[in-house]
Design a protein around this motif. Structure first.
Motif, PDB file in Angstrom:
ATOM      1  N   TRP A 234       0.840  -1.203   0.000  1.00 14.97           N
ATOM      2  CA  TRP A 234       0.000   0.000   0.000  1.00 14.97           C
ATOM      3  C   TRP A 234       0.872   1.248   0.000  1.00 14.97           C
ATOM      4  O   TRP A 234       1.763   1.385   0.833  1.00 14.97           O
ATOM      5  CB  TRP A 234      -0.915   0.009   1.222  1.00 14.97           C
ATOM      6  N   ARG A 235       0.611   2.138  -0.943  1.00 13.10           N
ATOM      7  CA  ARG A 235       1.348   3.390  -1.045  1.00 13.10           C
ATOM      8  C   ARG A 235       0.361   4.566  -0.994  1.00 13.10           C
ATOM      9  O   ARG A 235      -0.548   4.645  -1.830  1.00 13.10           O
ATOM     10  CB  ARG A 235       2.134   3.470  -2.358  1.00 13.10           C
ATOM     11  N   PRO A 236       0.525   5.485  -0.042  1.00 13.74           N
ATOM     12  CA  PRO A 236      -0.333   6.669  -0.022  1.00 13.74           C
ATOM     13  C   PRO A 236      -0.045   7.569  -1.212  1.00 13.74           C
ATOM     14  O   PRO A 236       1.081   7.580  -1.742  1.00 13.74           O
ATOM     15  CB  PRO A 236       0.033   7.354   1.300  1.00 13.74           C
ATOM     16  N   ALA A 237      -1.059   8.316  -1.619  1.00  9.40           N
ATOM     17  CA  ALA A 237      -0.931   9.151  -2.815  1.00  9.40           C
ATOM     18  C   ALA A 237       0.244  10.114  -2.711  1.00  9.40           C
ATOM     19  O   ALA A 237       0.955  10.353  -3.689  1.00  9.40           O
ATOM     20  CB  ALA A 237      -2.228   9.921  -3.046  1.00  9.40           C
ATOM     21  N   GLY A 238       0.461  10.672  -1.521  1.00 11.56           N
ATOM     22  CA  GLY A 238       1.521  11.659  -1.362  1.00 11.56           C
ATOM     23  C   GLY A 238       2.907  11.107  -1.553  1.00 11.56           C
ATOM     24  O   GLY A 238       3.849  11.874  -1.780  1.00 11.56           O
ATOM     25  N   SER A 239       3.067   9.782  -1.463  1.00  7.37           N
ATOM     26  CA  SER A 239       4.392   9.185  -1.629  1.00  7.37           C
ATOM     27  C   SER A 239       4.712   8.894  -3.088  1.00  7.37           C
ATOM     28  O   SER A 239       5.810   8.427  -3.401  1.00  7.37           O
ATOM     29  CB  SER A 239       4.499   7.887  -0.817  1.00  7.37           C
ATOM     30  N   LEU A 240       3.752   9.177  -3.993  1.00  3.49           N
ATOM     31  CA  LEU A 240       3.935   8.903  -5.413  1.00  3.49           C
ATOM     32  C   LEU A 240       3.941  10.205  -6.198  1.00  3.49           C
ATOM     33  O   LEU A 240       3.245  11.156  -5.830  1.00  3.49           O
ATOM     34  CB  LEU A 240       2.801   8.007  -5.936  1.00  3.49           C
ATOM     35  N   PRO A 241       4.699  10.273  -7.284  1.00  3.35           N
ATOM     36  CA  PRO A 241       4.657  11.476  -8.119  1.00  3.35           C
ATOM     37  C   PRO A 241       3.240  11.715  -8.652  1.00  3.35           C
ATOM     38  O   PRO A 241       2.516  10.756  -8.965  1.00  3.35           O
ATOM     39  CB  PRO A 241       5.628  11.136  -9.266  1.00  3.35           C
ATOM     40  N   PRO A 242       2.822  12.974  -8.761  1.00  2.47           N
ATOM     41  CA  PRO A 242       1.468  13.276  -9.263  1.00  2.47           C
ATOM     42  C   PRO A 242       1.169  12.628 -10.614  1.00  2.47           C
ATOM     43  O   PRO A 242       0.028  12.240 -10.875  1.00  2.47           O
ATOM     44  CB  PRO A 242       1.480  14.813  -9.361  1.00  2.47           C
TER      45      PRO A 242
END
Length: 429
Positions: A234-242
């Motif tokens: 699980w990866r939160p949105a903020g940890s991924l490039p837009p």
């Protein structure tokens, strides 16, 4: 987090029952690669490959062809060896005491004593010495990343404010992802870029032909999770490039992205699931003070306990907690009379929090031991508090830091690899 990482290592070790570590080596050994001045041997490579095959078999994933698996495993061993050498050259060491403490924690997390844990490993055929050295290596690499990358990443308040503005009125999402990743060298030339593009396109065609994502990841991906089906968790949105999240938002569970280019290389993502994380968070906060006495070369454990016992008697007899904390506490809160402020659940170590939660308002604890030393605790108040915004800012800070750290780590690894002297001798007879 480090403990969780070690627990995952131990759990994987118990599951794999790696025959490679217990096998009696009868094949003549030879050097497969030279990394700076250190060698990687055929036996070491074969042991790693056997472990990967067993791991894939446990997941019912078909192993890639031998030549593909060999190159993947060798590349990972080279990267690990480069990091280990750099760590050692720059003064990072994991001594036997640190290693023993870590293994004791792993045993406890598996609900076993150390002798029980060792017996269990050896019953499954695991080599105890090999297990210890793998844990030592994991700790060394973790400490290196922490020093070189994690501790240098800064997230400013303005970055958090900007993220909150962009995310206003949007559900905060988390994505369960798997990835196929083809990296690009630093300052890659057009031929190198085209070579990697052809490889990621071949992986995409395999997926379109119906081959399972896990199998394609095992055959093509250079990510360290390739032999775990490419799973990132699980990866939160903020940890991924837009640019990644905009693609993932359009997918349903089970969907695949097109090929995505990033500064690090080419990616294909599979969205396993997604969920919203937008909810109100109300917690019970505790306002507490403490007096800390540390045991050291000057103050023994017995002396520390005795000193606090004497201070507790003075407190019971009416002296002010604040005054005694200022005079005797070894903690940075001493000038404030030991005031810790309003504490959220999980903000203190478990031993401290358990003792604190058992106290009534105004009550003084007995002498409590924690990893920091010995404490007397007094609870001054409790309240229900909406920490939704506070938690949101903390969560966003963590996510942005994770994203920056991963990007910087990938760049740093490429630079280390480019500077290293590596000779591959696979064709040597």
């Amino acid at each position: 987090m480090k403990n969780m990482h070690l627990l995952r290592t131990a759990t994987l070790t118990l599951t794999l029952l790696s025959s490679s570590l217990m096998a009696e080596i009868i094949t003549a050994d030879r050097v497969i690669a030279v990394v700076n001045r250190n060698a990687i041997t055929q036996v070491e490579l074969q042991q790693k490959m056997n472990t990967v095959r067993e791991n894939l078999a446990k997941q019912s994933v078909k192993a890639p062809p031998n030549e593909v698996l060999l190159q993947q495993v060798l590349d990972r061993m080279i990267i690990d060896q480069i990091q280990i050498q750099f760590a050692q050259q720059t003064g990072i060491r994991i001594d036997d005491n640190q290693l023993e403490n870590a293994i004791n924690r792993i045993a406890a997390q598996n609900q076993m004593s150390l002798p029980e844990f060792r017996k269990k490993l050896e019953e499954t055929g695991m080599n105890w010495r090999g297990f210890r050295e793998q844990i030592r290596q994991d700790m060394l690499l973790g400490r290196l990343k922490e020093r070189e990358i994690d501790n240098k990443v800064v997230v400013t308040e303005s970055e958090i404010d900007d993220y909150l503005k962009l995310a206003a009125n949007k559900a905060q999402m988390e994505y369960d992802l798997a990835q196929i990743f083809i990296p690009l060298p630093e300052n890659a030339n057009p031929d190198q870029i085209q070579e990697r593009r052809i490889k990621i396109q071949a992986a995409r065609k395999e997926l379109e032909a119906g081959t399972s994502f896990a199998s394609v990841a095992a055959s093509f991906s250079a990510d360290k999770n390739a032999n775990n089906g490419g799973a990132l968790g699980w990866r939160p949105a903020g940890s991924l490039p837009p640019a990644f999240t905009s693609l993932l938002d359009k997918l349903e569970a089970g969907g695949l992205t097109d090929i995505v280019r990033s500064p690090a290389g080419f990616h294909i993502f599979k969205l396993l699931d997604k969920r919203s994380q937008q909810e109100q968070v109300v917690v019970e906060q505790t306002n507490a003070r403490h007096i800390l006495i540390r045991s050291n070369e000057i103050t023994s454990t017995t002396d520390a306990k005795q000193k606090l016992s004497q201070l507790r008697i003075r407190l019971v007899n009416g002296e002010k907690f604040e005054d005694l904390a200022k005079a005797f506490s070894d903690d940075a809160t001493a000038p404030k009379g030991g005031d810790l402020g309003w504490l959220n659940p999980g903000e203190t170590v478990p031993e401290f929090e358990k003792a604190m939660n058992a106290l009534k308002i105004g009550e003084i604890s007995t002498v409590i031991q924690s990893p920091f030393g010995f404490h007397l605790i007094r609870v001054d108040g409790r309240r229900k508090q909406d920490v939704t915004l506070e938690r949101a800012r903390f969560k966003i800070r963590s996510e942005l830091k994770q994203r920056k750290a991963e990007e910087q780590y990938d760049d740093w690894i490429r630079q280390l690899r480019d500077r290293a002297h590596v000779e591959i001798r696979l064709k040597d007879e």
